[in-house]
Design an enzyme around this catalytic site. Structure first.
Site, PDB file in Angstrom:
ATOM      1  CB  SER A  24      43.143  31.611  48.811  1.00 22.91           C
ATOM      2  OG  SER A  24      42.623  32.840  48.021  1.00 22.91           O
ATOM      3  CE  LYS A  63      39.865  32.377  50.164  1.00 21.25           C
ATOM      4  NZ  LYS A  63      40.455  33.154  48.375  1.00 21.25           N
ATOM      5  CB  SER A  76      40.760  30.977  46.033  1.00 19.22           C
ATOM      6  OG  SER A  76      41.087  31.092  47.059  1.00 19.22           O
TER       7      SER A  76
END
Length: 420
Positions: free
Chosen positions: A96, A99, A156
């Site tokens: 993640s 991101k 997230s």
């Protein structure tokens, strides 16, 4: 027959023995072993132990520091100068931490005016179907861009990433193309994105160096800083008539355990391990660290603490200019304004080893031919920052005002004034 020592004589002899032993150790006959200390930070969710970074090897490069991660980097958050690196360009799944690029594109879209923070975004079937970390949104419900950004930053949210990508670019596929194009614009060569959120998929990779540089760009967007440092926030999710409270709790425990922490993004998949892009600022020094492929969550936060500790202990930042500062006055002979000021678009600083402040120099270069008209914000030159003879970074200088071409009357009056 030996005389028995009195009590005070025994005490005196003992004291002398202690002093002699200490002196011998001090002179190097006995090797001195410093006590290793550790700092244990406790919050209501985790215990994080962070040992001080190893002492550098004397060259100022920190080779003695070893980080328990597959890849790691520490950079100056202003110039991007690398302060420590360990397998920093190794291709790895970023989970993640992907991101940071998704967030950067969306915030740049807001800054350019293409979208706005208060835009209402309709959640699609595709967005709502995302697994993993999410905001648990249903198809058809609406959220502002700001709410979705908070969801991506704090929990997230994979569903939030898809919704934002569709809102900005029309489709996830188009948004992913933009992610890869932006990587190239930043001059980064070791990243390839296939999705917006870092869920496991073939050929989706990055490296600590690239993530660090993307994070540096991301942290320029100060509008998002309060969301990066917020611990919890309640939002409403669900369709009208079925709304319920959903609490966003930040996955980045660094913001509660490390002094000066300001971001940025955690990540985990079984394949990627535990990952973190972390940022902290103390006074004018902003540092950004990245660790990829840690074995546990506690290890990633502890190792990030060691990285940042090393940076703040050994480096300091020389402030060159703040965003909007007037750097140089320029005469515009044929303009309706006779002068303008070259200003910095962003805060400029250079992080150097402590004691090397006097080695930092700047050089200002203004374009030889400035064509009229000029709009406020047009680039008219650059400012280069040097550490000794080595160029560390360069930044754009822009006009602080609009300048149109002078009319006949203005030009005539100026000519007469010169003759008088």
């Amino acid at each position: 027959m030996k005389r028995k020592l009195k009590k005070w004589e025994k005490a005196l002899c003992g004291a002398v023995a202690v002093l002699v032993a200490a002196a011998v150790g001090f002179m190097g006959i006995q090797q001195f072993q410093p006590e290793e200390r550790s700092l244990t930070i406790v919050d209501d969710t985790a215990v994080i132990t962070s040992k001080p970074a190893a002492v550098e090897d004397g060259n100022g490069n920190g080779e003695a520091l070893k980080i328990k991660a597959k890849s790691a980097i520490l950079i100056d958050g202003s110039s991007g100068k690398v302060l420590f690196a360990q397998n920093e360009k190794k291709h790895l799944p970023p989970a993640s931490v992907t991101k940071v690029m998704t967030l950067l594109l969306v915030l740049e879209g807001c800054e350019s005016g293409k979208i706005a923070l208060d835009d209402q975004v309709v959640i699609s079937e595709r967005a709502a179907s995302m697994g993993g970390s999410q905001m648990y949104m249903e198809p058809g419900e609406k959220h502002t861009v700001e709410e979705l950004l908070k969801g991506v930053i704090m929990v997230s949210a994979n569903d939030g990433c898809v919704a934002l990508a569709e809102h900005l670019s029309g489709s996830v596929e188009s948004f992913v193309d933009s992610m890869n194009n932006r990587v190239k614009e930043l001059g980064l060569k070791n990243s390839h994105f296939v999705n917006t959120n870092g869920l496991p998929v073939a050929n989706h990779y990055s490296c600590a160096y690239d993530i660090g540089m993307i994070s540096k760009e991301l942290m320029k967007h100060e509008v998002a800083h309060p969301w990066f440092t917020a611990w919890q926030e309640d939002i409403q999710v669900g369709l009208p008539g079925k709304k319920s409270k959903f609490t966003l709790t930040n996955t980045n425990k660094l913001i509660r355990s490390y002094s000066g922490a300001i971001g940025t993004k955690t990540g985990y998949t079984e394949n990627a391990g535990y990952c973190l892009s972390g940022a902290a600022q103390r006074d004018s020094t902003r540092l950004i660290g990245v660790v990829l492929g840690c074995k546990t969550s506690d290890i990633r936060f502890a190792e990030m603490g060691r990285l940042l500790d090393y940076g703040f202990a050994n480096y300091e930042t020389v402030q060159i200019a703040k965003a909007g500062n007037k750097v140089k006055q320029i005469k515009i002979e044929k303009g309706d304004n006779a002068k303008l000021f070259a200003v910095s678009e962003e805060s400029i600083g250079l992080t150097v080893q402590k004691g090397n402040k006097n080695k930092v120099k700047k050089k200002i270069d203004i374009d030889d031919n400035i064509n009229l008209p000029i709009k406020k914000g047009d680039q008219i030159g650059i400012i280069s920052v040097y550490e000794g003879k080595e160029k560390a970074a360069e930044y754009a200088l822009v006009s602080d005002r609009d300048v149109a071409r002078a009319g006949f009357v203005t030009t005539y009056i100026r000519m007469i004034k010169k003759l008088i």
